[in-house]
Design an enzyme around this catalytic site. Structure first.
Site, PDB file in Angstrom:
ATOM      1  N   LYS A   1     -50.269  23.336  35.739  1.00  9.03           N
ATOM      2  CA  LYS A   1     -49.419  23.703  34.608  1.00  9.03           C
ATOM      3  C   LYS A   1     -49.832  25.085  34.161  1.00  9.03           C
ATOM      4  O   LYS A   1     -51.013  25.446  34.271  1.00  9.03           O
ATOM      5  CB  LYS A   1     -49.656  22.727  33.439  1.00  9.03           C
ATOM      6  CG  LYS A   1     -48.514  22.672  32.461  1.00  9.03           C
ATOM      7  CD  LYS A   1     -47.395  21.800  33.002  1.00  9.03           C
ATOM      8  CE  LYS A   1     -46.177  21.809  32.137  1.00  9.03           C
ATOM      9  NZ  LYS A   1     -45.105  20.956  32.694  1.00  9.03           N
TER      10      LYS A   1
ATOM     11  N   GLY B   1     -30.977  14.966  24.801  1.00  7.78           N
ATOM     12  CA  GLY B   1     -30.915  16.240  25.503  1.00  7.78           C
ATOM     13  C   GLY B   1     -30.340  16.038  26.893  1.00  7.78           C
ATOM     14  O   GLY B   1     -29.575  15.103  27.147  1.00  7.78           O
TER      15      GLY B   1
ATOM     16  N   VAL C   1     -31.615  14.966  29.717  1.00  9.36           N
ATOM     17  CA  VAL C   1     -31.887  13.691  30.386  1.00  9.36           C
ATOM     18  C   VAL C   1     -31.345  12.518  29.572  1.00  9.36           C
ATOM     19  O   VAL C   1     -30.650  11.641  30.097  1.00  9.36           O
ATOM     20  CB  VAL C   1     -33.406  13.485  30.623  1.00  9.36           C
ATOM     21  CG1 VAL C   1     -33.652  12.148  31.319  1.00  9.36           C
ATOM     22  CG2 VAL C   1     -33.981  14.620  31.459  1.00  9.36           C
TER      23      VAL C   1
HETATM   24  P1  NAI Z   1     -34.130  18.531  26.135  1.00  5.42           P
HETATM   25  O1  NAI Z   1     -34.860  19.600  25.420  1.00  5.42           O
HETATM   26  O2  NAI Z   1     -32.814  18.829  26.780  1.00  5.42           O
HETATM   27  O3  NAI Z   1     -33.870  17.306  25.113  1.00  5.42           O
HETATM   28  C1  NAI Z   1     -34.803  16.804  24.227  1.00  5.42           C
HETATM   29  C2  NAI Z   1     -34.010  16.272  23.031  1.00  5.42           C
HETATM   30  O4  NAI Z   1     -34.901  15.573  22.168  1.00  5.42           O
HETATM   31  C3  NAI Z   1     -33.361  17.381  22.194  1.00  5.42           C
HETATM   32  O5  NAI Z   1     -31.988  17.069  22.006  1.00  5.42           O
HETATM   33  C4  NAI Z   1     -34.144  17.352  20.887  1.00  5.42           C
HETATM   34  O6  NAI Z   1     -33.346  17.705  19.762  1.00  5.42           O
HETATM   35  C5  NAI Z   1     -34.567  15.892  20.844  1.00  5.42           C
HETATM   36  N1  NAI Z   1     -35.700  15.607  19.989  1.00  5.42           N
HETATM   37  C6  NAI Z   1     -36.822  16.340  19.771  1.00  5.42           C
HETATM   38  N2  NAI Z   1     -37.636  15.701  18.922  1.00  5.42           N
HETATM   39  C7  NAI Z   1     -37.039  14.515  18.616  1.00  5.42           C
HETATM   40  C8  NAI Z   1     -37.392  13.411  17.805  1.00  5.42           C
HETATM   41  N3  NAI Z   1     -38.534  13.398  17.119  1.00  5.42           N
HETATM   42  N4  NAI Z   1     -36.531  12.369  17.718  1.00  5.42           N
HETATM   43  C9  NAI Z   1     -35.365  12.394  18.380  1.00  5.42           C
HETATM   44  N5  NAI Z   1     -34.986  13.419  19.176  1.00  5.42           N
HETATM   45  C10 NAI Z   1     -35.802  14.465  19.277  1.00  5.42           C
HETATM   46  O7  NAI Z   1     -35.150  17.897  27.183  1.00  5.42           O
HETATM   47  P2  NAI Z   1     -34.806  17.061  28.487  1.00  5.42           P
HETATM   48  O8  NAI Z   1     -34.718  17.973  29.644  1.00  5.42           O
HETATM   49  O9  NAI Z   1     -33.704  16.099  28.203  1.00  5.42           O
HETATM   50  O10 NAI Z   1     -36.167  16.235  28.678  1.00  5.42           O
HETATM   51  C11 NAI Z   1     -36.472  15.131  27.834  1.00  5.42           C
HETATM   52  C12 NAI Z   1     -37.940  14.783  27.999  1.00  5.42           C
HETATM   53  O11 NAI Z   1     -38.184  14.395  29.342  1.00  5.42           O
HETATM   54  C13 NAI Z   1     -38.895  15.933  27.696  1.00  5.42           C
HETATM   55  O12 NAI Z   1     -40.044  15.384  27.106  1.00  5.42           O
HETATM   56  C14 NAI Z   1     -39.213  16.492  29.063  1.00  5.42           C
HETATM   57  O13 NAI Z   1     -40.488  17.115  29.099  1.00  5.42           O
HETATM   58  C15 NAI Z   1     -39.195  15.233  29.911  1.00  5.42           C
HETATM   59  N6  NAI Z   1     -38.858  15.463  31.306  1.00  5.42           N
HETATM   60  C16 NAI Z   1     -37.701  16.112  31.628  1.00  5.42           C
HETATM   61  C17 NAI Z   1     -37.357  16.322  32.942  1.00  5.42           C
HETATM   62  C18 NAI Z   1     -36.075  16.990  33.313  1.00  5.42           C
HETATM   63  O14 NAI Z   1     -35.698  16.930  34.478  1.00  5.42           O
HETATM   64  N7  NAI Z   1     -35.363  17.613  32.381  1.00  5.42           N
HETATM   65  C19 NAI Z   1     -38.238  15.882  34.041  1.00  5.42           C
HETATM   66  C20 NAI Z   1     -39.409  15.126  33.593  1.00  5.42           C
HETATM   67  C21 NAI Z   1     -39.697  14.967  32.268  1.00  5.42           C
END
Ligand code: NAI
Length: 343
Positions: free
Chosen positions: A79, A177, A179
């Site tokens: 990382k 988000g 995912v």
């Molecule tokens: P993203 O940034 O698109 O979505 C995250 C969402 O969570 C945002 O809409 C945000 O407003 C919301 N959020 C933040 N704090 C919150 C809370 N306390 N309560 C409710 N909602 C909250 O991220 P993405 O890409 O959807 O990833 C989601 C998670 O999965 C992250 O933790 C990421 O590190 C992990 N991840 C993502 C991968 C990917 O392919 N995008 C792969 C492996 C892990």
């Protein structure tokens, strides 16, 4: 630029780099190269101080080793972090971070993560060969991450309630988000009733409207009445308070490092909650990157994402047979694949 090797227990290497003239502070951690180059995103955000950033990088790098090993990929875990010290996205720091990555001569390969984009990778690429996820490369990993999580969810549900499918199950998704929103659609398509939550409430409402779902206030998401909880927002959500209060019987989601501490995995198990370790369920995104990293075809990627369900089944079989929590079983399987003695 100043670069210094720092102690990082349990990791192969860690460097801290600084260039005061542009306010650059960067960290690169190589957790393990036992199975191949240490792959892991470049995270760009504010931290309280250098030590908090180093701890985060070490924890995330270790998570990548586990994820890649259990996905059967010939890749290690690493990382890197650009600690935001000035205004957001100040591109003057990027050549310095690229040089820090280049100094590791390929032991670490960076990619897109929180705060970075394919465009950031393009800029880093000017000064290092060791980044992937460029524009026009493997593309958005989120749909495959969601597909892998949905597959893991199917297996977990069929174990928790023998023979059951997602049909009729209440699935609470924290974070709408990239995912979370894709997962909501997959769960809905299989007949689940979907509950969603996001600190960005208009976003939660939009996703709920698409899947005929219900919006839950962010403060109530983890303890909501549901069958399956899918943490898809942040890490560390399974802590003392949530583990004791949650009402879900199955937990499977995309967020990295969901357990605040290893003991929370034991406690979930003792309470009869089936927890699928995050690094097993959320490997779809890193598998997507293999198009660029390893020259894989889309068929190879699809096969590898489909295999997530098999790995989840293996973890849960062994947990059932031995009575050991799935979180510990998955860790032991990582040690076996790295050729290390079991912890
Ligand atoms: P993203 O940034 O698109 O979505 C995250 C969402 O969570 C945002 O809409 C945000 O407003 C919301 N959020 C933040 N704090 C919150 C809370 N306390 N309560 C409710 N909602 C909250 O991220 P993405 O890409 O959807 O990833 C989601 C998670 O999965 C992250 O933790 C990421 O590190 C992990 N991840 C993502 C991968 C990917 O392919 N995008 C792969 C492996 C892990």
């Amino acid at each position: 630029m100043e670069m210094e090797e720092v102690a990082a227990p349990g990791c192969e290497r860690a460097i801290v780099a600084r260039e005061p003239s542009v306010g650059y502070l960067g960290i690169v951690v190589v957790h393990s190269t036992a199975r191949g180059p240490a792959i892991g995103g470049v995270r760009w955000k504010r931290y309280r101080d250098e030590s908090e950033a180093l701890d985060d990088a070490m924890r995330l790098a270790r998570g990548m080793t586990c994820k890649n090993a259990l996905a059967g990929l010939p890749l290690g875990g690493g990382k890197s972090i650009i600690v935001q010290t000035g205004p957001p996205s100040d591109e003057r720091v990027l050549p310095f971070h690229a040089r820090a990555i280049e100094a590791l001569a390929g032991a670490y390969v960076g990619g897109v993560d929180v705060g970075t984009s394919p465009e950031t990778m393009r800029l880093l690429r000017r000064d290092t060969r060791y980044v992937h996820g460029l524009p026009g490369g493997a593309g958005d990993p989120s749909p495959l991450t969601a597909r892998g999580v949905a597959a893991a969810m199917r297996v977990a549900v069929s174990r928790r309630w023998p023979g059951a499918t997602l049909s009729g199950k209440r699935v609470m998704i924290q974070g709408c988000g990239a995912v979370g929103s894709a997962l909501a659609e997959l769960a809905r398509a299989e007949g689940a009733s979907v509950l969603v939550s996001d600190v960005d409430e208009p976003r939660a409402r939009r996703v709920a409207a698409r899947v005929d779902g219900v919006v839950v206030a962010p403060a109530d998401a983890l303890l909501a009445a549901c069958d399956v909880l899918a943490p898809c927002a942040l890490g560390g959500v399974l802590d003392d308070a949530t583990v004791r209060g949650l009402r879900a019987a199955v937990i499977v989601g995309a967020a990295n490092n969901q357990l605040a501490a290893a003991r929370h995995g034991d406690e979930l198990h003792a309470r009869g909650v089936l927890y699928v370790p995050d690094f097993v369920a959320n490997a779809g995104g890193v598998i997507n990157g293999c198009v660029e990293l390893l020259g894989w075809t889309r068929e190879q990627v699809d096969r590898s994402v489909d295999a997530i369900a098999v790995t989840v089944g293996d973890v849960l079989d062994r947990a059932e047979r031995t009575g050991v929590p799935p979180s510990r079983v998955a860790e032991a399987m990582v040690s076996e694949r790295l050729g290390l003695p079991s912890a």
